[in-house]
Write a protein that holds these residues in place. Structure first.
Motif, PDB file in Angstrom:
ATOM      1  N   ALA A   1     -10.703  57.946   1.005  1.00 50.87           N
ATOM      2  CA  ALA A   1      -9.679  58.503   0.098  1.00 50.87           C
ATOM      3  C   ALA A   1     -10.321  58.956  -1.199  1.00 50.87           C
TER       4      ALA A   1
ATOM      5  N   ASP B   1       3.097  58.762  -8.541  1.00 50.77           N
ATOM      6  CA  ASP B   1       4.205  57.799  -8.607  1.00 50.77           C
ATOM      7  C   ASP B   1       3.876  56.724  -7.575  1.00 50.77           C
TER       8      ASP B   1
ATOM      9  N   TYR C   1       4.251  51.465   1.377  1.00 53.20           N
ATOM     10  CA  TYR C   1       4.675  51.881   0.023  1.00 53.20           C
ATOM     11  C   TYR C   1       4.876  53.388  -0.061  1.00 53.20           C
ATOM     12  N   TRP C   2       5.145  54.018   1.061  1.00 52.91           N
ATOM     13  CA  TRP C   2       5.424  55.462   1.074  1.00 52.91           C
ATOM     14  C   TRP C   2       6.860  55.684   0.623  1.00 52.91           C
TER      15      TRP C   2
ATOM     16  N   TRP D   1      -9.412  52.860   6.429  1.00 50.66           N
ATOM     17  CA  TRP D   1      -9.360  52.364   5.050  1.00 50.66           C
ATOM     18  C   TRP D   1     -10.663  51.633   4.703  1.00 50.66           C
TER      19      TRP D   1
ATOM     20  N   VAL E   1      -1.726  47.976  -4.516  1.00 51.50           N
ATOM     21  CA  VAL E   1      -2.972  47.730  -5.241  1.00 51.50           C
ATOM     22  C   VAL E   1      -4.048  48.745  -4.858  1.00 51.50           C
TER      23      VAL E   1
ATOM     24  N   ARG F   1      -5.893  51.147  -7.558  1.00 55.10           N
ATOM     25  CA  ARG F   1      -7.355  51.075  -7.787  1.00 55.10           C
ATOM     26  C   ARG F   1      -8.009  52.425  -7.559  1.00 55.10           C
TER      27      ARG F   1
HETATM   28  C1  LIG Z   1      -4.403  54.198  -0.819  1.00 61.03           C
HETATM   29  C2  LIG Z   1      -5.340  54.581   0.348  1.00 61.03           C
HETATM   30  C3  LIG Z   1      -5.264  56.094   0.540  1.00 61.03           C
HETATM   31  C4  LIG Z   1      -6.759  54.172  -0.013  1.00 61.03           C
HETATM   32  O1  LIG Z   1      -7.616  54.665   1.003  1.00 61.03           O
HETATM   33  P1  LIG Z   1      -9.111  54.119   1.210  1.00 61.03           P
HETATM   34  O2  LIG Z   1      -9.877  55.190   1.924  1.00 61.03           O
HETATM   35  O3  LIG Z   1      -9.088  52.772   1.824  1.00 61.03           O
HETATM   36  O4  LIG Z   1      -9.620  54.020  -0.303  1.00 61.03           O
HETATM   37  P2  LIG Z   1     -11.134  53.911  -0.765  1.00 61.03           P
HETATM   38  O5  LIG Z   1     -11.949  53.247   0.308  1.00 61.03           O
HETATM   39  O6  LIG Z   1     -11.567  55.258  -1.258  1.00 61.03           O
HETATM   40  O7  LIG Z   1     -10.996  52.883  -1.963  1.00 61.03           O
HETATM   41  C5  LIG Z   1     -10.413  53.214  -3.205  1.00 61.03           C
HETATM   42  C6  LIG Z   1     -10.272  51.958  -4.052  1.00 61.03           C
HETATM   43  O8  LIG Z   1      -9.198  51.143  -3.550  1.00 61.03           O
HETATM   44  C7  LIG Z   1      -9.670  49.826  -3.263  1.00 61.03           C
HETATM   45  N1  LIG Z   1      -8.933  49.328  -2.113  1.00 61.03           N
HETATM   46  C8  LIG Z   1      -8.850  49.917  -0.894  1.00 61.03           C
HETATM   47  N2  LIG Z   1      -8.054  49.156  -0.103  1.00 61.03           N
HETATM   48  C9  LIG Z   1      -7.661  48.092  -0.853  1.00 61.03           C
HETATM   49  C10 LIG Z   1      -6.818  46.967  -0.625  1.00 61.03           C
HETATM   50  N3  LIG Z   1      -6.210  46.798   0.556  1.00 61.03           N
HETATM   51  N4  LIG Z   1      -6.626  46.083  -1.623  1.00 61.03           N
HETATM   52  C11 LIG Z   1      -7.207  46.261  -2.825  1.00 61.03           C
HETATM   53  N5  LIG Z   1      -7.998  47.307  -3.120  1.00 61.03           N
HETATM   54  C12 LIG Z   1      -8.220  48.211  -2.141  1.00 61.03           C
HETATM   55  C13 LIG Z   1     -11.140  50.016  -2.982  1.00 61.03           C
HETATM   56  O9  LIG Z   1     -11.859  48.811  -3.172  1.00 61.03           O
HETATM   57  C14 LIG Z   1     -11.496  51.056  -4.025  1.00 61.03           C
HETATM   58  O10 LIG Z   1     -11.571  50.484  -5.312  1.00 61.03           O
HETATM   59  P3  LIG Z   1     -12.980  50.209  -6.007  1.00 61.03           P
HETATM   60  O11 LIG Z   1     -13.637  51.543  -6.095  1.00 61.03           O
HETATM   61  O12 LIG Z   1     -12.580  49.659  -7.312  1.00 61.03           O
HETATM   62  O13 LIG Z   1     -13.696  49.276  -5.090  1.00 61.03           O
HETATM   63  C15 LIG Z   1      -4.935  53.864   1.661  1.00 61.03           C
HETATM   64  O14 LIG Z   1      -4.870  52.487   1.415  1.00 61.03           O
HETATM   65  C16 LIG Z   1      -3.621  54.341   2.231  1.00 61.03           C
HETATM   66  O15 LIG Z   1      -3.565  55.321   2.976  1.00 61.03           O
HETATM   67  N6  LIG Z   1      -2.513  53.631   1.927  1.00 61.03           N
HETATM   68  C17 LIG Z   1      -1.223  53.943   2.489  1.00 61.03           C
HETATM   69  C18 LIG Z   1      -0.600  55.190   1.900  1.00 61.03           C
HETATM   70  C19 LIG Z   1      -0.310  55.026   0.439  1.00 61.03           C
HETATM   71  O16 LIG Z   1       0.131  53.986  -0.007  1.00 61.03           O
HETATM   72  N7  LIG Z   1      -0.533  56.120  -0.296  1.00 61.03           N
HETATM   73  C20 LIG Z   1      -0.318  56.139  -1.722  1.00 61.03           C
HETATM   74  C21 LIG Z   1       1.096  56.328  -2.071  1.00 61.03           C
HETATM   75  S1  LIG Z   1       1.257  56.341  -3.874  1.00 61.03           S
END
Ligand SMILES: CC(C)(COP(=O)(O)OP(=O)(O)OC[C@H]1O[C@@H](n2cnc3c(N)ncnc32)[C@H](O)[C@@H]1OP(=O)(O)O)[C@@H](O)C(=O)NCCC(=O)NCCS
Length: 167
Positions: free
Chosen positions: A96, A119, A32-33, A91, A125, A129
């Motif tokens: 994060a 954005d 979703y980047w 993750w 999800v 979250r």
């Molecule tokens: C978004 C991202 C940075 C989260 O990183 P992370 O270190 O796993 O996040 P955290 O462990 O701090 O969790 C944050 C929240 O997200 C939730 N979460 C993490 N992964 C999840 C998943 N796959 N599905 C649903 N919820 C999820 C966690 O449960 C937590 O919510 P809670 O506090 O209500 O339990 C990571 O998934 C990522 O790098 N994604 C790809 C890049 C991206 O999409 N960036 C954002 C662009 S807008």
């Protein structure tokens, strides 16, 4: 540089390119980047070059270092707008959340902004979250904001106002 319990948040360097290419070439991380996964190291080098040259008047962006390696980035990459990505190996461990809990107050301290915005693809999800937990609220939605490959993507816009204690 910001040091948290588990992370070091520091400015990008060009020698981060190999670690960061692991992140930006990963299809799950890039799902979703705002661009397709990097297929060439030069794309990541160009991204890093922009990060290293960004003006600190309008941006406050960090490489996220964990156990001595760059595992992603988090910060305000242009005025008001926050962006973050971590390698999927890391993750689900609150990293994060930990990074952004440090980055957000730093952005409000160093940039002349009244709010931070994000954005997000509505299907992302984990990102939604994360932002909810940090206090961001939805301020709008728009369809077909970005075409990636053959796929049109939508946007959810979220905002976090400057905390009263920092005004
Ligand atoms: C978004 C991202 C940075 C989260 O990183 P992370 O270190 O796993 O996040 P955290 O462990 O701090 O969790 C944050 C929240 O997200 C939730 N979460 C993490 N992964 C999840 C998943 N796959 N599905 C649903 N919820 C999820 C966690 O449960 C937590 O919510 P809670 O506090 O209500 O339990 C990571 O998934 C990522 O790098 N994604 C790809 C890049 C991206 O999409 N960036 C954002 C662009 S807008």
């Amino acid at each position: 540089m910001i040091v948290t319990d588990r992370l070091t948040l520091r400015r990008a360097r060009m020698d981060d390119v190999d670690d960061m290419h692991r992140v930006f070439s990963n299809p799950a991380a890039m799902r979703y980047w705002s661009s397709l996964p990097h297929t060439d190291r030069a794309q990541t080098a160009a991204f890093l070059s922009e990060m290293t040259q960004a003006s600190h008047d309008t941006s406050d962006d960090f490489v996220v270092e964990y156990q001595g390696r760059a595992i992603g980035k988090a910060g305000c990459w242009r005025m008001e707008e926050i962006g973050y990505i971590l390698h999927p190996d890391h993750w689900g461990q609150g990293l994060a959340t930990e990074a952004l809990q440090a980055v957000i107050p730093h952005a409000f301290e160093t940039l002349p902004i009244d709010r931070l915005v994000a954005d997000v693809d509505p299907r992302n999800v984990a990102s939604l979250r994360l932002l909810d937990r940090l206090g961001f609220v939805e301020v709008g939605r728009k369809a077909n904001t970005l075409k990636l490959g053959d796929e049109w993507c939508d946007s959810v816009y979220l905002a976090l106002p400057r905390p009263m204690s920092m005004s």
